[in-house]
Scaffold this motif. Structure first.
Motif, PDB file in Angstrom:
ATOM      1  N   VAL A  40       5.901  19.088   5.441  1.00 45.93           N
ATOM      2  CA  VAL A  40       6.923  17.829   6.071  1.00 45.93           C
ATOM      3  C   VAL A  40       6.367  16.809   7.159  1.00 45.93           C
ATOM      4  N   ILE A  41       5.378  17.338   7.876  1.00 44.76           N
ATOM      5  CA  ILE A  41       4.563  16.851   8.791  1.00 44.76           C
ATOM      6  C   ILE A  41       3.747  15.632   8.028  1.00 44.76           C
ATOM      7  N   ARG A  42       3.003  16.402   7.085  1.00 45.29           N
ATOM      8  CA  ARG A  42       2.181  15.447   6.140  1.00 45.29           C
ATOM      9  C   ARG A  42       2.975  14.413   5.380  1.00 45.29           C
ATOM     10  N   THR A  43       4.147  14.564   4.840  1.00 46.13           N
ATOM     11  CA  THR A  43       5.067  13.787   4.348  1.00 46.13           C
ATOM     12  C   THR A  43       5.550  12.662   5.119  1.00 46.13           C
ATOM     13  N   GLU A  44       5.881  12.998   6.279  1.00 47.46           N
ATOM     14  CA  GLU A  44       6.513  12.007   7.264  1.00 47.46           C
ATOM     15  C   GLU A  44       5.369  11.165   7.997  1.00 47.46           C
ATOM     16  N   ALA A  45       4.074  11.687   7.863  1.00 44.19           N
ATOM     17  CA  ALA A  45       2.919  11.012   8.397  1.00 44.19           C
ATOM     18  C   ALA A  45       2.658   9.902   7.335  1.00 44.19           C
ATOM     19  N   LYS A  46       2.714   9.853   6.055  1.00 40.98           N
ATOM     20  CA  LYS A  46       2.658   9.013   5.190  1.00 40.98           C
ATOM     21  C   LYS A  46       3.780   8.013   5.210  1.00 40.98           C
ATOM     22  N   ARG A  47       4.739   8.526   5.275  1.00 43.19           N
ATOM     23  CA  ARG A  47       6.037   7.513   5.079  1.00 43.19           C
ATOM     24  C   ARG A  47       6.052   6.749   6.543  1.00 43.19           C
ATOM     25  N   LEU A  48       5.511   7.294   7.598  1.00 41.31           N
ATOM     26  CA  LEU A  48       5.936   6.445   8.924  1.00 41.31           C
ATOM     27  C   LEU A  48       4.724   5.586   9.168  1.00 41.31           C
ATOM     28  N   ASN A  49       3.664   6.019   8.467  1.00 36.97           N
ATOM     29  CA  ASN A  49       2.199   5.048   8.861  1.00 36.97           C
ATOM     30  C   ASN A  49       1.801   4.489   7.672  1.00 36.97           C
ATOM     31  N   ALA A  50       2.673   4.238   6.492  1.00 34.39           N
ATOM     32  CA  ALA A  50       2.326   3.303   5.542  1.00 34.39           C
ATOM     33  C   ALA A  50       2.193   1.820   5.968  1.00 34.39           C
ATOM     34  N   PRO A  51       1.114   1.303   5.362  1.00 32.83           N
ATOM     35  CA  PRO A  51       0.765   0.046   5.625  1.00 32.83           C
ATOM     36  C   PRO A  51       1.954  -1.113   5.190  1.00 32.83           C
ATOM     37  N   GLN A  52       2.054  -1.991   5.799  1.00 29.79           N
ATOM     38  CA  GLN A  52       3.122  -2.857   5.396  1.00 29.79           C
ATOM     39  C   GLN A  52       2.470  -4.460   5.496  1.00 29.79           C
ATOM     40  N   GLU A  53       2.667  -5.514   4.758  1.00 28.94           N
ATOM     41  CA  GLU A  53       2.258  -6.536   4.522  1.00 28.94           C
ATOM     42  C   GLU A  53       1.998  -7.429   5.835  1.00 28.94           C
ATOM     43  N   LYS A  54       3.054  -7.404   6.680  1.00 28.68           N
ATOM     44  CA  LYS A  54       3.313  -7.973   7.921  1.00 28.68           C
ATOM     45  C   LYS A  54       2.507  -7.202   8.967  1.00 28.68           C
ATOM     46  N   ASP A  55       1.836  -6.155   8.893  1.00 31.79           N
ATOM     47  CA  ASP A  55       1.099  -5.668   9.746  1.00 31.79           C
ATOM     48  C   ASP A  55      -0.096  -6.378  10.226  1.00 31.79           C
ATOM     49  N   THR A  56      -0.600  -6.453  11.529  1.00 35.02           N
ATOM     50  CA  THR A  56      -1.937  -7.252  11.944  1.00 35.02           C
ATOM     51  C   THR A  56      -2.796  -6.009  11.988  1.00 35.02           C
ATOM     52  N   PRO A  57      -4.250  -6.541  12.019  1.00 34.77           N
ATOM     53  CA  PRO A  57      -5.039  -5.525  12.239  1.00 34.77           C
ATOM     54  C   PRO A  57      -5.132  -4.410  13.049  1.00 34.77           C
ATOM     55  N   ALA A  58      -4.526  -4.719  14.445  1.00 37.09           N
ATOM     56  CA  ALA A  58      -4.505  -4.089  15.475  1.00 37.09           C
ATOM     57  C   ALA A  58      -3.120  -2.835  15.305  1.00 37.09           C
ATOM     58  N   ILE A  59      -2.007  -3.271  14.468  1.00 44.08           N
ATOM     59  CA  ILE A  59      -1.158  -2.410  14.150  1.00 44.08           C
ATOM     60  C   ILE A  59      -1.559  -1.539  13.077  1.00 44.08           C
ATOM     61  N   ASP A  60      -2.318  -1.720  12.083  1.00 44.27           N
ATOM     62  CA  ASP A  60      -3.080  -1.102  11.087  1.00 44.27           C
ATOM     63  C   ASP A  60      -3.832   0.088  11.829  1.00 44.27           C
ATOM     64  N   ARG A  61      -4.732  -0.329  12.802  1.00 45.02           N
ATOM     65  CA  ARG A  61      -5.483   0.631  13.317  1.00 45.02           C
ATOM     66  C   ARG A  61      -4.795   1.695  14.160  1.00 45.02           C
ATOM     67  N   ARG A  62      -3.602   1.256  14.683  1.00 42.96           N
ATOM     68  CA  ARG A  62      -2.835   2.195  15.651  1.00 42.96           C
ATOM     69  C   ARG A  62      -2.141   3.283  14.453  1.00 42.96           C
ATOM     70  N   LYS A  63      -1.767   2.561  13.324  1.00 47.11           N
ATOM     71  CA  LYS A  63      -1.049   3.427  12.227  1.00 47.11           C
ATOM     72  C   LYS A  63      -2.095   4.522  11.825  1.00 47.11           C
ATOM     73  N   ARG A  64      -3.163   4.018  11.359  1.00 46.56           N
ATOM     74  CA  ARG A  64      -4.340   5.034  11.024  1.00 46.56           C
ATOM     75  C   ARG A  64      -4.592   6.032  12.037  1.00 46.56           C
ATOM     76  N   ARG A  65      -4.777   5.809  13.419  1.00 43.53           N
ATOM     77  CA  ARG A  65      -4.774   6.475  14.104  1.00 43.53           C
ATOM     78  C   ARG A  65      -3.870   7.721  14.510  1.00 43.53           C
ATOM     79  N   ARG A  66      -2.748   7.318  14.457  1.00 40.42           N
ATOM     80  CA  ARG A  66      -1.427   8.200  14.388  1.00 40.42           C
ATOM     81  C   ARG A  66      -1.493   9.007  13.292  1.00 40.42           C
ATOM     82  N   HIS A  67      -1.887   8.381  11.769  1.00 36.62           N
ATOM     83  CA  HIS A  67      -1.784   9.318  10.958  1.00 36.62           C
ATOM     84  C   HIS A  67      -2.686  10.602  11.001  1.00 36.62           C
TER      85      HIS A  67
END
Length: 95
Positions: A40-67
């Motif tokens: 469940v944690i792995r599935t939620e990690a993928k769902r919550l941290n999926a890249p979006q088109e509007k993400d800035t590079p900083a947001i993308d880095r934060r999502k990768r770190r959280r993932h």
């Protein structure tokens, strides 16, 4: 009888649990359900941290770190990786 059922009956019974009994019951519940929790944690990690088109590079880095953090948590919980170690932390000397 499942570990969860044993724990529930012990907690709702009239006799209080000793710390050793409570530890044993909780360890049994964790052993029984750790794989599901890790999945469940792995599935939620993928769902919550999926890249979006509007993400800035900083947001993308934060999502990768959280993932990565969520994946590490899942690997520590997963019974297949019970002996998994935390990533090595450098020791900084102050001297």
């Amino acid at each position: 009888m499942t570990a969860y059922t044993q724990a529930f009956q012990a907690l709702t019974g009239k006799r209080a649990l000793t710390p050793a009994e409570a530890t044993r019951l909780l360890a049994a519940v964790l052993d029984e359900h750790a794989g599901e929790l890790a999945d469940v944690i792995r599935t939620e990690a993928k769902r919550l941290n999926a890249p979006q088109e509007k993400d800035t590079p900083a947001i993308d880095r934060r999502k990768r770190r959280r993932h990565r953090g969520m994946q590490t948590a899942a690997s520590l919980i997963d019974p297949a990786h019970k002996r998994a170690q935390l990533p090595h932390q450098r020791d900084r000397s102050t001297s």
